[in-house]
Motif scaffolding. Sequence first.
Motif, PDB file in Angstrom:
ATOM      1  N   GLN A 252       0.841  -1.198   0.000  1.00 33.13           N
ATOM      2  CA  GLN A 252       0.000   0.000   0.000  1.00 33.13           C
ATOM      3  C   GLN A 252       0.881   1.256   0.000  1.00 33.13           C
ATOM      4  O   GLN A 252       2.043   1.211   0.414  1.00 33.13           O
ATOM      5  CB  GLN A 252      -0.908   0.009   1.228  1.00 33.13           C
ATOM      6  CG  GLN A 252      -1.817  -1.207   1.343  1.00 33.13           C
ATOM      7  CD  GLN A 252      -2.801  -1.316   0.189  1.00 33.13           C
ATOM      8  OE1 GLN A 252      -3.417  -0.322  -0.225  1.00 33.13           O
ATOM      9  NE2 GLN A 252      -2.965  -2.528  -0.338  1.00 33.13           N
ATOM     10  N   GLY A 253       0.306   2.358  -0.452  1.00 33.03           N
ATOM     11  CA  GLY A 253       1.025   3.631  -0.400  1.00 33.03           C
ATOM     12  C   GLY A 253       1.797   3.970  -1.659  1.00 33.03           C
ATOM     13  O   GLY A 253       2.555   4.940  -1.678  1.00 33.03           O
ATOM     14  N   ALA A 271       3.369   7.464  -2.355  1.00 28.47           N
ATOM     15  CA  ALA A 271       2.357   8.456  -1.979  1.00 28.47           C
ATOM     16  C   ALA A 271       2.220   8.556  -0.461  1.00 28.47           C
ATOM     17  O   ALA A 271       1.938   9.619   0.077  1.00 28.47           O
ATOM     18  CB  ALA A 271       1.012   8.091  -2.604  1.00 28.47           C
ATOM     19  N   SER A 272       2.400   7.414   0.222  1.00 32.35           N
ATOM     20  CA  SER A 272       2.299   7.397   1.682  1.00 32.35           C
ATOM     21  C   SER A 272       3.431   6.549   2.245  1.00 32.35           C
ATOM     22  O   SER A 272       3.402   5.316   2.146  1.00 32.35           O
ATOM     23  CB  SER A 272       0.949   6.825   2.128  1.00 32.35           C
ATOM     24  OG  SER A 272       0.940   6.589   3.529  1.00 32.35           O
ATOM     25  N   GLN A 277       5.811   1.554   4.652  1.00 35.31           N
ATOM     26  CA  GLN A 277       6.568   0.990   5.771  1.00 35.31           C
ATOM     27  C   GLN A 277       5.805  -0.116   6.486  1.00 35.31           C
ATOM     28  O   GLN A 277       6.391  -1.095   6.947  1.00 35.31           O
ATOM     29  CB  GLN A 277       6.917   2.101   6.774  1.00 35.31           C
ATOM     30  CG  GLN A 277       7.937   3.089   6.252  1.00 35.31           C
ATOM     31  CD  GLN A 277       8.133   4.261   7.195  1.00 35.31           C
ATOM     32  OE1 GLN A 277       7.192   4.669   7.904  1.00 35.31           O
ATOM     33  NE2 GLN A 277       9.325   4.830   7.202  1.00 35.31           N
ATOM     34  N   SER A 278       4.493   0.015   6.560  1.00 32.66           N
ATOM     35  CA  SER A 278       3.702  -0.965   7.322  1.00 32.66           C
ATOM     36  C   SER A 278       3.249  -2.164   6.484  1.00 32.66           C
ATOM     37  O   SER A 278       2.763  -3.153   7.045  1.00 32.66           O
ATOM     38  CB  SER A 278       2.478  -0.282   7.941  1.00 32.66           C
ATOM     39  OG  SER A 278       1.616   0.227   6.929  1.00 32.66           O
ATOM     40  N   SER A 298      13.271   4.124   6.141  1.00 27.18           N
ATOM     41  CA  SER A 298      13.016   5.551   5.957  1.00 27.18           C
ATOM     42  C   SER A 298      12.972   5.943   4.479  1.00 27.18           C
ATOM     43  O   SER A 298      12.376   6.960   4.123  1.00 27.18           O
ATOM     44  CB  SER A 298      14.091   6.379   6.673  1.00 27.18           C
ATOM     45  OG  SER A 298      14.028   6.161   8.060  1.00 27.18           O
ATOM     46  N   ASN A 299      13.626   5.151   3.649  1.00 23.55           N
ATOM     47  CA  ASN A 299      13.669   5.441   2.211  1.00 23.55           C
ATOM     48  C   ASN A 299      13.544   4.122   1.463  1.00 23.55           C
ATOM     49  O   ASN A 299      14.515   3.618   0.897  1.00 23.55           O
ATOM     50  CB  ASN A 299      14.973   6.150   1.857  1.00 23.55           C
ATOM     51  CG  ASN A 299      14.892   6.887   0.542  1.00 23.55           C
ATOM     52  OD1 ASN A 299      13.951   6.716  -0.237  1.00 23.55           O
ATOM     53  ND2 ASN A 299      15.890   7.701   0.266  1.00 23.55           N
TER      54      ASN A 299
END
Length: 525
Positions: A252-253, A271-272, A277-278, A298-299
């Motif tokens: 997702q994201g 986008a998120s 990350q999750s 983080s990246n």
Amino acid sequence: MKNYGMTLLLGMMMTACAPQGYEAMNNIASNVTNDIACKDSKLEMKLWDGLKEHLIAQKEMPSAEALKQALRDQVQKLADENPQLSKEDQERLNADLEKLVVSLLEEAPKGERVETPEQLLMLLSAIDVGDRSTVFRSYMQDKVRGDFTRLNKTIETFDLNCPSGDSGNNSNDNASSGNPSTPDEGGDGQGSNVVEEPPTEVSRDYVYHKAQAVNAGESLAVFGARWAFATTYQTCQSVSLPDMDAQTPDLQGIKITGKHSDGVGSKREIASLSQVQSTHPYVKSVTSYGEGCFNVKSNPLIYDYGGKPYGTTAADSPIDMFKNNGDGTKVLGIDCSGYVYTSMATAGLRLKAGRALKASDSWAWGSSSYVEPQDNGLTCLSKISVTPATSLKAGDIVAVYGHVLIIDKAGADPFGIRNAKTESDCSKVKSSGFDFTVAQSSPSKGGVGINFFDARVYLPTSSKMQTGMEKYAYYACLAKVNNKTYTPNLGTLSVIRHKGTSDCMAPRVKMARESCIQSCSSLRR
């Protein structure tokens, strides 16, 4: 003193009147003409590397007019230093050099509609290594090879003074030539005569894991793919996670922002960050990274169509996954061919016999190059044969036009043909019965990027891969029931294997931040 002053004055006048980009092109031209004077066999390599390094470092298109002018000026300088070089000789040399520049910087980019430095870098890299994956590239191969042959024949007729110190015998040149003077690490590809690197912490760790793989009977291609995988995610945990399958949630994201300039792949951006990350399967469970490691959380690296690992043309340049590169988007991440090349190069496996492994060659071979390796400069790879006893193996490369991957694990019956008794049974073999895992960089599961994926679940998401692999399974089944050997030539998909011969082994390419996986107890899966 008078001659020095005149030379300086002429140089200033040339620079003042020169076309834009002259200074950068003059450095390349100077190296080329020095090699002409010395009849250096590395002339071609230095021209290729000079142009590619300009594209990598400057990220701007080299000027054909500037390079032509710089070469003419350097030829004049060569003539001033060699009075025996007649005006007719100069004209022949200038004409040969200009034809080469026109081929590389005018005709080739125009033929492929090159618009960006990154696209030109990929095209020049492909021509350099011998790619013939399209009709136009095949034409350019013959054209450029003819240009170099004509130039070399002209040079052979000269008797020039080689400038002191320019004989081409420095250590960097030897390390980056096609015939490295240092011993390789891998012997015959199965671990015999392994030569260890100097005793640094990273190299000791690399040699330890490589020995583990070899002693377990794993191919070096598999080892390289796992080493690249763990280094990319900066954690040993990534290799030990289960294969992605039907139960793996989508990432997702990620936002698709449009099409790549080739009109095929999609551009992806984050986008998120929190959602990535999750939900990213190789990031979400990592709580921290070691000292000096890249913080992938983080990246995050995702799938980036057209993305390539960063590297320069220097012989000792590492492959760097943590610097944006290629003609994809601004996200970190690489495409399928970037991962396959990295996997082979970091294991010391050449793709082309006699060609040194360099980080910058990740630009050279696209997925299409692997489909017909014998035609595209990949002389260290050959199509597999299926026999009554053997077929697909871990370490094999599978390629279609548009995607390429490595087989990470293969079961005892990878194509699910154990119970087949007749040719009719063979025609019913489906991918749902396969037993192998693929290692790849793909847009799977929402754009994860580099992943391990259960083939039974992955193949239905790629019709070209599924159809081609089911045909290979059919031939493997025929080999079993008819007690024959077949070498499938589908034209659309190929399964190829590294030859493992001594001329196809080389000192490996290191990866940036390898030290972060020193703590891995094992890279076996």
